[in-house]
Scaffold this motif. Sequence first.
Motif, PDB file in Angstrom:
ATOM      1  N   HIS A  66       0.834  -1.202   0.000  1.00  0.00           N
ATOM      2  CA  HIS A  66       0.000   0.000   0.000  1.00  0.00           C
ATOM      3  C   HIS A  66       0.868   1.250   0.000  1.00  0.00           C
ATOM      4  O   HIS A  66       0.612   2.212  -0.747  1.00  0.00           O
ATOM      5  N   ASP A  67       1.925   1.261   0.832  1.00  0.00           N
ATOM      6  CA  ASP A  67       2.832   2.404   0.894  1.00  0.00           C
ATOM      7  C   ASP A  67       3.553   2.602  -0.432  1.00  0.00           C
ATOM      8  O   ASP A  67       3.752   3.740  -0.877  1.00  0.00           O
ATOM      9  N   ALA A  68       3.959   1.499  -1.067  1.00  0.00           N
ATOM     10  CA  ALA A  68       4.665   1.585  -2.346  1.00  0.00           C
ATOM     11  C   ALA A  68       3.784   2.217  -3.418  1.00  0.00           C
ATOM     12  O   ALA A  68       4.244   3.049  -4.209  1.00  0.00           O
ATOM     13  N   HIS A  69       2.509   1.827  -3.440  1.00  0.00           N
ATOM     14  CA  HIS A  69       1.589   2.413  -4.411  1.00  0.00           C
ATOM     15  C   HIS A  69       1.331   3.889  -4.093  1.00  0.00           C
ATOM     16  O   HIS A  69       1.231   4.715  -5.012  1.00  0.00           O
ATOM     17  N   ALA A  70       1.246   4.214  -2.815  1.00  0.00           N
ATOM     18  CA  ALA A  70       1.037   5.607  -2.418  1.00  0.00           C
ATOM     19  C   ALA A  70       2.223   6.463  -2.837  1.00  0.00           C
ATOM     20  O   ALA A  70       2.050   7.580  -3.341  1.00  0.00           O
ATOM     21  N   VAL A  71       3.449   5.948  -2.641  1.00  0.00           N
ATOM     22  CA  VAL A  71       4.661   6.664  -3.052  1.00  0.00           C
ATOM     23  C   VAL A  71       4.644   6.904  -4.561  1.00  0.00           C
ATOM     24  O   VAL A  71       4.988   7.987  -5.041  1.00  0.00           O
ATOM     25  N   SER A 111       8.168  10.474   3.350  1.00  0.00           N
ATOM     26  CA  SER A 111       7.911   9.871   4.661  1.00  0.00           C
ATOM     27  C   SER A 111       7.461   8.417   4.547  1.00  0.00           C
ATOM     28  O   SER A 111       7.655   7.625   5.474  1.00  0.00           O
ATOM     29  N   LEU A 112       6.853   8.039   3.408  1.00  0.00           N
ATOM     30  CA  LEU A 112       6.347   6.676   3.223  1.00  0.00           C
ATOM     31  C   LEU A 112       7.348   5.757   2.522  1.00  0.00           C
ATOM     32  O   LEU A 112       7.251   4.538   2.651  1.00  0.00           O
ATOM     33  N   ALA A 113       8.278   6.361   1.776  1.00  0.00           N
ATOM     34  CA  ALA A 113       9.175   5.562   0.935  1.00  0.00           C
ATOM     35  C   ALA A 113      10.130   4.714   1.769  1.00  0.00           C
ATOM     36  O   ALA A 113      10.609   5.143   2.821  1.00  0.00           O
ATOM     37  N   ARG A 114      10.384   3.514   1.263  1.00  0.00           N
ATOM     38  CA  ARG A 114      11.369   2.638   1.922  1.00  0.00           C
ATOM     39  C   ARG A 114      12.769   3.188   1.731  1.00  0.00           C
ATOM     40  O   ARG A 114      13.607   3.119   2.623  1.00  0.00           O
ATOM     41  N   GLN A 115      13.034   3.741   0.538  1.00  0.00           N
ATOM     42  CA  GLN A 115      14.306   4.382   0.243  1.00  0.00           C
ATOM     43  C   GLN A 115      14.050   5.746  -0.396  1.00  0.00           C
ATOM     44  O   GLN A 115      13.062   5.927  -1.118  1.00  0.00           O
TER      45      GLN A 115
END
Length: 305
Positions: free
Chosen positions: A7-12, A238-242
Amino acid sequence: MKQQESHDAHAVLYLSALTVILWSTAFVFTRIAIRSISPFPLGLLRYGAAALVLVGIGFAKHIGLPSRRDIPLFLLLGALGFFFYQLFFNIAMTTISAATASVVVATVPVLTAFFASLLFHERLGKVGWIAVIIEFGGILVLTLWHREVSLGWGLFWMLAAAICFAVYNLIQRFSKSRYSSLQATIYSITASALMFLIFLPQAVTEVQGAPLSAVLAVVFMGVFPSAIGFLLWNKALSLARQIGDVTNFMFVTPLLSTLLGVLLIQELPDSPTILGGVLILFGFALFNNRSKLHRPANKKNPMQS
């Protein structure tokens, strides 16, 4: 956990894409405003308008004020991401071409990825770095084919601007543990607007003689590419893993700006635009699918026994 990460990846992806679309419009509206308003007052008017919008949102959301110990952090973010970036950028544009400037600004994702690998031990992997090289190659084709590279002190000022924004992206990560992306955006842009107040007398004089089209262009840039754009950008960070998952989208901005300019002047894209665009989009797709293409070295082949 995996569902949340997806979900976070799609939001990013969506947030970053919307940001670069908004940022690409800024180049066109800057050309409109700069005809009547000089560069430094333009910075005040743009980020002053953005600050007014964001402060209004802050009051509506009751976000309060930052902790006294964190004020230097947001002053630093405001200085690097907006004030000094705009000053260095405007100084550079007096001595180098727009094509050269586009190439130097396109180093921001490269610089950010490099610094993130040193400071945060973030790894793009071989596929990720290959994708970055392809995208940067696309920028070179898009902006420099049939054009001359302009050298001079402006090149160093533009590189300083790129470094400022790369460092801004890195420092922004420190604020996410104690502040929301909304708070961080409001505090940092408001801080930059206060710094730009040194150009207030000149701005007042120039606005009085500026046509309505220039004033509307400034308002547009303050609301959309600046206020809304950086709200989306900081939320994505803020949401991205990297960090590189977000800053890589900056490679698409020159392409979108070029295409927008082509649409406005109703001309067909030339061969550098097509070839450069294909390279950028191919590298962009490769970068965002690097995890699928990368096979961990310690993973055994199931056919082996």
